[in-house]
Write an enzyme that holds these catalytic residues in place. Structure first.
Site, PDB file in Angstrom:
ATOM      1  N   GLY A   1     -62.971 -13.650  27.077  1.00 20.52           N
ATOM      2  CA  GLY A   1     -64.441 -13.566  26.984  1.00 20.52           C
ATOM      3  C   GLY A   1     -64.897 -14.155  25.661  1.00 20.52           C
ATOM      4  O   GLY A   1     -65.954 -13.795  25.143  1.00 20.52           O
ATOM      5  N   GLY A   2     -64.106 -15.100  25.135  1.00 20.67           N
ATOM      6  CA  GLY A   2     -64.368 -15.667  23.800  1.00 20.67           C
ATOM      7  C   GLY A   2     -65.597 -16.535  23.721  1.00 20.67           C
ATOM      8  O   GLY A   2     -65.996 -16.932  22.633  1.00 20.67           O
ATOM      9  N   ARG A   3     -66.228 -16.863  24.894  1.00 22.16           N
ATOM     10  CA  ARG A   3     -67.475 -17.628  24.843  1.00 22.16           C
ATOM     11  C   ARG A   3     -68.667 -16.731  25.147  1.00 22.16           C
ATOM     12  O   ARG A   3     -69.779 -17.214  25.352  1.00 22.16           O
ATOM     13  CB  ARG A   3     -67.442 -18.790  25.852  1.00 22.16           C
ATOM     14  CG  ARG A   3     -66.388 -19.823  25.572  1.00 22.16           C
ATOM     15  CD  ARG A   3     -66.514 -20.416  24.181  1.00 22.16           C
ATOM     16  NE  ARG A   3     -67.655 -21.301  24.026  1.00 22.16           N
ATOM     17  CZ  ARG A   3     -68.222 -21.589  22.847  1.00 22.16           C
ATOM     18  NH1 ARG A   3     -67.773 -21.047  21.734  1.00 22.16           N
ATOM     19  NH2 ARG A   3     -69.250 -22.411  22.777  1.00 22.16           N
ATOM     20  N   GLY A   4     -68.444 -15.434  25.158  1.00 21.54           N
ATOM     21  CA  GLY A   4     -69.536 -14.506  25.449  1.00 21.54           C
ATOM     22  C   GLY A   4     -70.251 -14.073  24.176  1.00 21.54           C
ATOM     23  O   GLY A   4     -69.934 -14.526  23.066  1.00 21.54           O
ATOM     24  N   PHE A   5     -71.180 -13.172  24.346  1.00 20.70           N
ATOM     25  CA  PHE A   5     -72.036 -12.721  23.244  1.00 20.70           C
ATOM     26  C   PHE A   5     -71.237 -12.101  22.091  1.00 20.70           C
ATOM     27  O   PHE A   5     -71.464 -12.417  20.916  1.00 20.70           O
ATOM     28  CB  PHE A   5     -73.053 -11.732  23.838  1.00 20.70           C
ATOM     29  CG  PHE A   5     -73.769 -10.876  22.850  1.00 20.70           C
ATOM     30  CD1 PHE A   5     -74.507 -11.446  21.833  1.00 20.70           C
ATOM     31  CD2 PHE A   5     -73.722  -9.491  22.949  1.00 20.70           C
ATOM     32  CE1 PHE A   5     -75.191 -10.651  20.923  1.00 20.70           C
ATOM     33  CE2 PHE A   5     -74.394  -8.690  22.050  1.00 20.70           C
ATOM     34  CZ  PHE A   5     -75.123  -9.279  21.033  1.00 20.70           C
TER      35      PHE A   5
ATOM     36  N   LYS B   1     -66.143   0.311  33.647  1.00 16.76           N
ATOM     37  CA  LYS B   1     -65.677   0.088  32.259  1.00 16.76           C
ATOM     38  C   LYS B   1     -64.912   1.299  31.752  1.00 16.76           C
ATOM     39  O   LYS B   1     -63.927   1.181  31.024  1.00 16.76           O
ATOM     40  CB  LYS B   1     -66.867  -0.203  31.332  1.00 16.76           C
ATOM     41  CG  LYS B   1     -67.291  -1.648  31.371  1.00 16.76           C
ATOM     42  CD  LYS B   1     -68.195  -2.023  30.233  1.00 16.76           C
ATOM     43  CE  LYS B   1     -67.459  -2.221  28.945  1.00 16.76           C
ATOM     44  NZ  LYS B   1     -66.664  -3.440  28.894  1.00 16.76           N
TER      45      LYS B   1
HETATM   46  N1  LIG Z   1     -74.035  -6.603  24.699  1.00 15.59           N
HETATM   47  C1  LIG Z   1     -73.997  -5.305  24.422  1.00 15.59           C
HETATM   48  O1  LIG Z   1     -74.986  -4.631  24.030  1.00 15.59           O
HETATM   49  C2  LIG Z   1     -72.718  -4.519  24.592  1.00 15.59           C
HETATM   50  C3  LIG Z   1     -72.613  -3.301  23.953  1.00 15.59           C
HETATM   51  C4  LIG Z   1     -71.474  -2.590  24.120  1.00 15.59           C
HETATM   52  C5  LIG Z   1     -70.456  -3.078  24.924  1.00 15.59           C
HETATM   53  N2  LIG Z   1     -70.583  -4.259  25.548  1.00 15.59           N
HETATM   54  C6  LIG Z   1     -69.484  -4.672  26.432  1.00 15.59           C
HETATM   55  O2  LIG Z   1     -68.713  -5.679  25.824  1.00 15.59           O
HETATM   56  C7  LIG Z   1     -68.222  -6.570  26.797  1.00 15.59           C
HETATM   57  C8  LIG Z   1     -68.602  -7.968  26.408  1.00 15.59           C
HETATM   58  O3  LIG Z   1     -70.004  -8.009  26.341  1.00 15.59           O
HETATM   59  P1  LIG Z   1     -70.765  -9.365  26.130  1.00 15.59           P
HETATM   60  O4  LIG Z   1     -72.187  -8.993  25.894  1.00 15.59           O
HETATM   61  O5  LIG Z   1     -70.060 -10.216  25.142  1.00 15.59           O
HETATM   62  O6  LIG Z   1     -70.623 -10.015  27.565  1.00 15.59           O
HETATM   63  P2  LIG Z   1     -70.851 -11.530  27.974  1.00 15.59           P
HETATM   64  O7  LIG Z   1     -71.191 -11.512  29.428  1.00 15.59           O
HETATM   65  O8  LIG Z   1     -71.756 -12.226  27.014  1.00 15.59           O
HETATM   66  O9  LIG Z   1     -69.391 -12.177  27.794  1.00 15.59           O
HETATM   67  C9  LIG Z   1     -68.377 -11.978  28.704  1.00 15.59           C
HETATM   68  C10 LIG Z   1     -67.587 -13.274  28.828  1.00 15.59           C
HETATM   69  O10 LIG Z   1     -66.622 -13.061  29.845  1.00 15.59           O
HETATM   70  C11 LIG Z   1     -66.539 -14.250  30.626  1.00 15.59           C
HETATM   71  N3  LIG Z   1     -66.079 -13.939  31.977  1.00 15.59           N
HETATM   72  C12 LIG Z   1     -66.819 -13.533  33.028  1.00 15.59           C
HETATM   73  N4  LIG Z   1     -66.056 -13.377  34.109  1.00 15.59           N
HETATM   74  C13 LIG Z   1     -64.798 -13.700  33.745  1.00 15.59           C
HETATM   75  C14 LIG Z   1     -63.571 -13.766  34.434  1.00 15.59           C
HETATM   76  N5  LIG Z   1     -63.471 -13.434  35.725  1.00 15.59           N
HETATM   77  N6  LIG Z   1     -62.471 -14.153  33.746  1.00 15.59           N
HETATM   78  C15 LIG Z   1     -62.541 -14.485  32.443  1.00 15.59           C
HETATM   79  N7  LIG Z   1     -63.674 -14.438  31.728  1.00 15.59           N
HETATM   80  C16 LIG Z   1     -64.800 -14.065  32.384  1.00 15.59           C
HETATM   81  C17 LIG Z   1     -67.927 -14.805  30.627  1.00 15.59           C
HETATM   82  O11 LIG Z   1     -67.901 -16.208  30.868  1.00 15.59           O
HETATM   83  C18 LIG Z   1     -68.426 -14.462  29.237  1.00 15.59           C
HETATM   84  O12 LIG Z   1     -68.238 -15.533  28.342  1.00 15.59           O
HETATM   85  C19 LIG Z   1     -68.864  -6.157  28.128  1.00 15.59           C
HETATM   86  O13 LIG Z   1     -67.928  -5.437  28.848  1.00 15.59           O
HETATM   87  C20 LIG Z   1     -70.010  -5.278  27.714  1.00 15.59           C
HETATM   88  O14 LIG Z   1     -70.294  -4.299  28.695  1.00 15.59           O
HETATM   89  C21 LIG Z   1     -71.678  -5.032  25.381  1.00 15.59           C
END
Ligand SMILES: NC(=O)c1ccc[n+]([C@@H]2O[C@H](COP(=O)([O-])OP(=O)(O)OC[C@H]3O[C@@H](n4cnc5c(N)ncnc54)[C@H](O)[C@@H]3O)[C@@H](O)[C@H]2O)c1
Length: 577
Positions: free
Chosen positions: A17-21, A164
């Site tokens: 998930g290295g390209r996520g938020f 989760k």
């Molecule tokens: N944003 C928040 O406020 C927050 C707070 C607490 C916890 N979290 C948790 O942290 C985790 C990451 O959050 P985030 O906001 O970075 O999420 P995000 O959706 O921005 O990033 C997740 C990444 O996972 C990748 N992904 C999706 N499906 C995939 C698959 N099948 N295989 C491989 N990669 C895949 C996506 O392309 C994306 O880049 C989540 O589980 C979220 O619930 C988020």
């Protein structure tokens, strides 16, 4: 599994998930530390860099970083990405699959199982899972300084949080099996640039006009976490895991900015930074709570549309409940403390959203650009008159229309008698004008040319075309009505006709008077207070839209008109694609 390059020791890690938020700032921080070789694993086929990611671009070209296209649902993909790495950071997908249980389950729970199994197979030393503080939340229940002794929720706020919690438990239970050490971090309300959840929701609220409302007292305390601090906490936790501390291995930690804030203050801070007005109208919390529950209940009874993962409901709950966590275990055992303050974090987030009031709401008076209402009125003579661009001309038109209104509606005569009297007066005036001498006391009297009364052939043709066009539209509408299948068309035709009938029979004179007064004032007022009026209208329209959607679902409408269904259908389609 340390790698020695040019006399320097590197450790290899993989960020799923290295390209996520949350993944992006973690990768950035790892690269800045200088002792990591970072593999980025994500579901995008290729890595698309933004102009601001120069560090990553450099690392990719120098081999300090590499990209792996993976799907965590397939273990073989994962093994390719983690083979040879000593640490795995796992950020799974955030709520992106709506209420599709099967897809969510395979990504969150099966994905976690696959990652654990692959880590064990590849002899990875440490696995850190990015969980969420939500796993202990019960719907509509306060948490006031809760710590890690809190049990998992018995009434999860949504399905993905439930999954989760299962994934987190699997990761923690896997600790110390086959030499793998694990821990989980539970950030509370992460926000920051690129967040398409909390921050973008608040920006949306500010833009829409809902930001004028405070739900309840707004005094409930909430812990927010700037995304850079979440990334930093992962690095602290990895260090602590590496020293095999018994308080860290197989444990979960709440992560916050250590500065719980009143929800309304956080929102005000965001709005202020974005240049929007602070909230001013209070809605009692009981009212909001019951209305939300009723909407959720009604929607779930009437359709297959789920209110789960609808961010606005989460925000309402957040606005009403205390969500304060005790972060002292993270401070004590993993050595975490925030590296970016809440205020700084909000400022950076607001800047990145590029939505400052100055850029998005330029005043029309300061620019040459036409106002929205000017364009709406066609931008021609009518717009110029109704917007009082030339006061003398507008005032003359106004007096003329007031005279016509008086003559036909207020004088007490019948319409035909008023019309014939008016035509008689015009005829007498024209005849009188024509017998005037060319000069009166030295002042020349201009002649009216015959062409003044002529209507050009083009205008006449256009006029007939318009009549024919309107006639065809009416007959098309009549045909649709005669088929009798379309409730939507029926309501569209019947409601305006009924209103017209009421107006004509009861208060036509009054309605025309009001319309006249409004035409010469309302557009001008709207142009002056466009932002305020638009945002208030947005609020009213969104309430009406929800009510209308609910009403329509009760009527036997053709499938094509159930736009929410088709939206849901298309979003399902996208997911499957
Ligand atoms: N944003 C928040 O406020 C927050 C707070 C607490 C916890 N979290 C948790 O942290 C985790 C990451 O959050 P985030 O906001 O970075 O999420 P995000 O959706 O921005 O990033 C997740 C990444 O996972 C990748 N992904 C999706 N499906 C995939 C698959 N099948 N295989 C491989 N990669 C895949 C996506 O392309 C994306 O880049 C989540 O589980 C979220 O619930 C988020």
């Amino acid at each position: 599994m340390a790698i020695v390059e040019e006399g320097k020791e590197f450790e290899m890690c993989v960020v799923f998930g290295g390209r996520g938020f949350i993944g992006k700032p973690l990768v950035d921080r790892l690269l800045r530390l200088g002792n990591w070789i970072v593999r980025i694993a994500d579901s995008f086929p290729t890595i698309q860099l933004e102009p601001s990611e120069s560090l990553l671009s450099h690392a990719l070209s120098s081999g300090r970083a590499s990209y792996f296209h993976v799907d965590v649902r397939h273990k073989s993909n994962i093994i390719t990405a983690i083979d040879g790495a000593s640490v795995v950071f796992y950020m799974d997908a955030r709520d992106s699959y709506g209420h599709d249980f099967y897809i969510s389950y395979t990504i969150v729970v099966q994905g976690a199982k696959n990652i654990i199994a692959a880590c064990q197979e590849c002899k990875v030393k440490r696995l850190l899972y990015n969980s969420s503080a939500d796993v202990v939340l019960n719907s509509w229940q306060d948490i006031n300084g809760g710590d890690e002794s809190l049990p998992y929720s018995s009434k999860f706020v949504n399905m993905v949080t439930d999954l989760k919690a299962q994934a987190e438990a699997l990761v923690l239970v896997a600790n110390d099996a086959d030499g793998l050490l694990t821990c989980a971090l539970r950030p509370s309300y992460a926000f920051g640039p690129g967040d398409n959840y909390l921050s973008s929701l608040l920006v949306g609220v500010a833009k829409s006009g809902w930001g004028k409302f405070i739900i309840g007292l707004g005094d409930n305390m909430t812990d927010f976490t700037y995304v850079e601090n979440v990334a930093y906490a992962h690095i602290c936790a990895d260090k602590a895991l590496n020293s095999r501390g018994s308080h860290v291995c197989g444990k979960a930690f709440f992560i916050t900015n250590l500065k719980p804030m009143k929800f309304k203050d956080f929102v005000s801070l965001v709005f202020q930074r974005l240049g929007y007005q602070r909230s001013i109208i209070k809605i009692p919390d009981m009212v909001t709570q019951y209305v939300t529950l009723i909407i959720k209940w009604t929607v779930s009874r009437m359709s297959n549309w789920s209110t789960e993962n609808v961010p606005v409901f989460d925000i309402i709950e957040l606005a009403l409940c205390h969500r304060k966590f005790n972060c002292s275990a993270a401070q004590k055992y993993i050595g975490y403390s925030p590296v970016v303050s809440l205020e700084e974090g909000v400022a950076v987030t607001a800047k990145s959203s590029q939505l400052t009031r100055e850029s998005s709401f330029s005043s029309y008076s300061d620019t040459d650009e036409e106002s929205k209402v000017h364009k709406l009125l066609g931008g021609g003579k009518v717009a110029e008159i109704l917007l009082w661009r030339d006061e003398q001309r507008t005032f003359t038109c106004f007096l003329l229309l007031v005279f016509i209104h008086y003559w036909f509606f207020l004088s007490g005569r019948s319409f035909l008698s008023s019309l014939s009297q008016l035509l008689l007066m015009i005829a007498v005036a024209l005849w009188g004008y024509s017998i005037l001498p060319p000069t009166i006391y030295g002042i020349s009297v201009p002649r009216i040319s015959w062409s003044f009364f002529e209507i050009s052939e083009v205008d006449m043709r256009n006029c007939f075309y318009n009549v024919a066009y309107m006639w065809n539209r009416v007959s098309h509408l009549a045909k649709l009505l005669a088929q009798g299948e379309d409730w939507h068309i029926f309501l569209k035709a019947a409601i305006p006709l009924y209103v017209l009938k009421l107006v004509i029979s009861d208060c036509l004179t009054f309605a025309l008077g009001v319309a006249l007064a409004l035409a010469f004032t309302s557009f001008l007022i709207y142009e002056q207070y466009e932002d305020e009026i638009d945002s208030t209208a947005n609020v009213i329209f969104s309430i009406l839209k929800v009510a209308f959607t609910l009403l329509m679902r009760r009527l036997p409408l053709p499938q094509a008109l159930l736009y929410s269904d088709s939206e849901i259908g298309s979003s399902r389609l996208n997911i499957k694609q």
